[in-house]
Design a protein around this motif. Sequence first.
Motif, mmCIF file in Angstrom:
data_model
loop_
_atom_site.group_PDB
_atom_site.id
_atom_site.type_symbol
_atom_site.label_atom_id
_atom_site.label_comp_id
_atom_site.label_asym_id
_atom_site.label_seq_id
_atom_site.Cartn_x
_atom_site.Cartn_y
_atom_site.Cartn_z
ATOM 1 N N GLN A 167 35.853 67.670 29.186
ATOM 2 C CA GLN A 167 35.519 68.987 28.683
ATOM 3 C C GLN A 167 35.517 69.941 29.873
ATOM 4 O OE1 GLN A 167 31.976 68.418 26.387
ATOM 5 N NE2 GLN A 167 32.013 70.466 25.502
ATOM 6 N N ALA A 168 36.290 71.009 29.783
ATOM 7 C CA ALA A 168 36.305 72.031 30.833
ATOM 8 C C ALA A 168 35.219 73.039 30.498
ATOM 9 C CB ALA A 168 37.668 72.708 30.890
ATOM 10 N N LEU A 169 34.251 73.163 31.385
ATOM 11 C CA LEU A 169 33.106 74.028 31.105
ATOM 12 C C LEU A 169 33.240 75.355 31.857
ATOM 13 C CD1 LEU A 169 30.214 71.393 31.372
ATOM 14 C CD2 LEU A 169 31.476 72.140 29.338
ATOM 15 N N PRO A 170 32.992 76.465 31.172
ATOM 16 C CA PRO A 170 33.164 77.787 31.791
ATOM 17 C C PRO A 170 31.927 78.210 32.564
ATOM 18 C CG PRO A 170 32.611 78.069 29.486
ATOM 19 C CD PRO A 170 32.623 76.576 29.747
ATOM 20 N N LEU A 181 18.405 74.512 19.920
ATOM 21 C CA LEU A 181 19.823 74.879 19.896
ATOM 22 C C LEU A 181 20.606 73.987 18.950
ATOM 23 C CD1 LEU A 181 22.236 76.481 21.137
ATOM 24 C CD2 LEU A 181 22.342 74.730 22.910
ATOM 25 N N PRO A 210 33.048 66.841 23.176
ATOM 26 C CA PRO A 210 33.418 68.260 23.045
ATOM 27 C C PRO A 210 33.292 68.801 21.626
ATOM 28 C CG PRO A 210 35.082 67.033 24.292
ATOM 29 C CD PRO A 210 34.133 66.017 23.740
ATOM 30 N N MET A 270 28.192 70.007 21.004
ATOM 31 C CA MET A 270 29.217 71.036 21.230
ATOM 32 C C MET A 270 28.608 72.318 21.796
ATOM 33 S SD MET A 270 30.536 72.635 17.598
ATOM 34 C CE MET A 270 30.863 71.145 16.667
ATOM 35 N N GLU A 271 27.369 72.616 21.362
ATOM 36 C CA GLU A 271 26.729 73.841 21.852
ATOM 37 C C GLU A 271 26.530 73.800 23.369
ATOM 38 O OE1 GLU A 271 25.433 72.012 19.307
ATOM 39 O OE2 GLU A 271 25.445 73.332 17.550
ATOM 40 N N GLY A 285 28.478 72.747 25.503
ATOM 41 C CA GLY A 285 29.702 73.179 26.167
ATOM 42 C C GLY A 285 29.781 74.688 26.289
ATOM 43 N N ALA A 286 29.079 75.368 25.412
ATOM 44 C CA ALA A 286 29.192 76.829 25.364
ATOM 45 C C ALA A 286 28.018 77.548 26.027
ATOM 46 C CB ALA A 286 29.315 77.294 23.916
ATOM 47 N N PHE A 288 27.549 81.039 28.261
ATOM 48 C CA PHE A 288 26.777 82.223 27.848
ATOM 49 C C PHE A 288 25.902 82.697 29.008
ATOM 50 C CE2 PHE A 288 26.732 80.541 23.187
ATOM 51 C CZ PHE A 288 28.090 80.789 23.085
ATOM 52 N N ARG A 300 28.153 84.241 31.839
ATOM 53 C CA ARG A 300 28.575 85.597 31.509
ATOM 54 C C ARG A 300 27.386 86.553 31.480
ATOM 55 N NH1 ARG A 300 31.681 83.363 26.463
ATOM 56 N NH2 ARG A 300 31.496 85.454 25.597
ATOM 57 N N ILE A 336 37.259 62.450 19.461
ATOM 58 C CA ILE A 336 36.196 63.455 19.585
ATOM 59 C C ILE A 336 35.754 63.886 18.186
ATOM 60 C CG2 ILE A 336 36.723 64.264 21.909
ATOM 61 C CD1 ILE A 336 38.173 66.602 20.794
ATOM 62 N N ILE A 361 26.306 75.968 16.570
ATOM 63 C CA ILE A 361 26.326 77.289 17.171
ATOM 64 C C ILE A 361 27.559 77.374 18.063
ATOM 65 C CG2 ILE A 361 25.000 78.949 18.548
ATOM 66 C CD1 ILE A 361 23.410 77.861 16.170
ATOM 67 N N VAL A 368 41.961 67.267 28.259
ATOM 68 C CA VAL A 368 40.903 68.239 28.516
ATOM 69 C C VAL A 368 40.747 69.181 27.324
ATOM 70 C CG1 VAL A 368 40.087 70.054 30.071
ATOM 71 C CG2 VAL A 368 41.453 68.160 30.969
ATOM 72 N N THR A 369 39.519 69.358 26.884
ATOM 73 C CA THR A 369 39.197 70.339 25.845
ATOM 74 C C THR A 369 38.460 71.486 26.507
ATOM 75 O OG1 THR A 369 38.948 68.586 24.210
ATOM 76 C CG2 THR A 369 37.983 70.719 23.665
ATOM 77 N N ASP A 370 38.933 72.702 26.293
ATOM 78 C CA ASP A 370 38.262 73.848 26.894
ATOM 79 C C ASP A 370 36.991 74.180 26.112
ATOM 80 O OD1 ASP A 370 38.421 76.253 28.810
ATOM 81 O OD2 ASP A 370 38.030 77.144 26.845
ATOM 82 N N THR A 371 35.866 74.149 26.789
ATOM 83 C CA THR A 371 34.539 74.549 26.291
ATOM 84 C C THR A 371 34.054 73.664 25.138
ATOM 85 O OG1 THR A 371 35.028 76.803 26.960
ATOM 86 C CG2 THR A 371 33.096 76.483 25.594
ATOM 87 N N LEU A 372 34.640 73.775 23.984
ATOM 88 C CA LEU A 372 34.244 72.929 22.860
ATOM 89 C C LEU A 372 35.324 72.980 21.797
ATOM 90 C CD1 LEU A 372 33.311 74.989 20.367
ATOM 91 C CD2 LEU A 372 31.254 75.157 21.710
ATOM 92 N N LEU A 373 35.303 71.995 20.928
ATOM 93 C CA LEU A 373 36.187 72.004 19.763
ATOM 94 C C LEU A 373 35.290 72.115 18.534
ATOM 95 C CD1 LEU A 373 39.328 69.950 19.010
ATOM 96 C CD2 LEU A 373 37.488 70.040 17.309
#
Lengths: 409, 154
Positions: A192-195, A214, A348, A354-355, A357-358, A362, A365, B52, B73, B145-150
């Motif tokens: 998973q590529a995390l921002p 969450l 991911p 999944m949250e 990852g985001a 948040f 940013r 996944i 979310i 690789v998955t960007d951020t989330l799927l």
Amino acid sequence: MKEQAIQWHGEGYTRVPFDIYGDGATARQEQERVFRGATWNYLCLEAELPDAGSYRTTFVGETPVIVVKDADGEIYAFENRCAHRGALIALEKCGKADTFQCVYHAWSYNRQGDLVGVAFEKGVKGKGGMPASFCKEDHGPRKLRIAVYCGLVFGSFSDDVPSIEEYLGDEICARIARVLNKPVEVIGRFTQALPNNWKLYIENVKDSYHASLLHLFFTTFELNRLSQKGGVIVDGSGGHHVSYSMIDKSAADASYQEQGLRSDNDKYRLKDTTVLEGFPEFDDGITLQILSVFPGFVLQQIQNCLAVRQVLPKGADRSELNWTYLGYVGDTPDQRTVRLKQLNLVGPAGFISMEDGAVGGFVQRGIAGAQGLQAVVEMGGGDTCSAEGRAVENSVRGFWKAYRAHMEA
Amino acid sequence: MIDLLQLSAFNAAYAQAIDSDALETWPSFFVEDCKYRITNVENERDGLPAGIVYADSRAMLEDRIAALREANIYERQRYRHLLGMPLVEEAGDASAVARTPFLVARIMATGETLLFASGEYRDRFVKREGKLLLAERVAVCDSTVTDTLLALPL
């Protein structure tokens, strides 16, 4: 105190400067002081190196490394950087090799990272070549120390780091051994590529406070109520933690309704509950155990769903999360299917992950203009010790205690 | 006889369901005891079974949509699927096996579009009461690789 790019304020570890998540100088210092410092970094599973010559390429922080098993049965690791011009020595993620040869000028290395061959070392037809004084033993990629604990392979660039058992401490050792108590095998790998900065993900892992707020999926199915039995273990260094919970079905749970929080929703029920069906596997009744080892390793047991996670920095504001999903070698087909279905919870696309990852993104940013300001990490006070219950941030503060010790900040 | 045109039309409708946010109709493209999985080429190459997303019933697909709507979310986003021509490996009156390449762009609420996934559907189709349905769809992503989330399905 070493030179610091970031100023810390406040009492203890209850304030975290937002600049720590995006500052380039800090990110560079971390490579030396944390990842190549006196820490043990997860490299791979012993099960992933079955034979003499089996190797994997990975990273310690941003430093590329090769980890390989030699014919003596021992595991070795060295920097994946040719001593000549610095090119990567191995390009594949994994494979089997007798020796490693850099593609650029064909300098070659044995499985222990020793430079053993320099192309045209004596020149061609008596012309060129290396000076007679060139000594191959004096050149080579940096080598790592290796420690294997319960099938987990750790590496360290430091000569000062204590033994892995001492580094982890008795409680963390016991909690790793409780899950990795028999041979495992890999059943899937995902990245998973995390921002966001790597530390935001690690804080998230250690943060038991957010889990049921969450992640609605978790709460609704009574996997992770704050009023469940459970707690947080933090080791003496602060850097390693375990958060765990045990389902207590008899306990009435009104804490969410009382607070009117979003995360309780009686109407939400699954049509196919087999995704959550498990089998008894751990006789201590612990249904969830999330364990982290400083700086970037996570071992997860959620019911029968087992995985290790490796968190790697990719610059100051990106990171990479490598998931390795596990089963036990002796699994029956039915047990394996249970694990595969429960894995819908994590990764991911995981119902309860999944949250994660985001949210790091948040924050990344959100703090873009917050130079000089600080995060508040004060749930449960200022302690960094083990605690009952999960509405605490002790293990997050513990992380900063260990981090600042390594950074000498 | 199930033919290329039927498979292509099926895939077009499948993509439209996801891309137009008609996610509740997505499970209806599958039989009740379907298999659906998202994985990547390296796991497939190594014979590693995990996904996944890993579903072995249509009800699990319905649950996933319910979770996306009610529980999970994530930032508002949508997909644009571009599906290539199915490579038909076997086709009969009642069943077919095909693989179809996909590109999926993800459009975020902030307005950015990125190439989110490329790969191949490995499919088993069946005909039930005259209607073409998926008995199995494995979305094999080219990237590990998955960007951020799927969040949304592929």
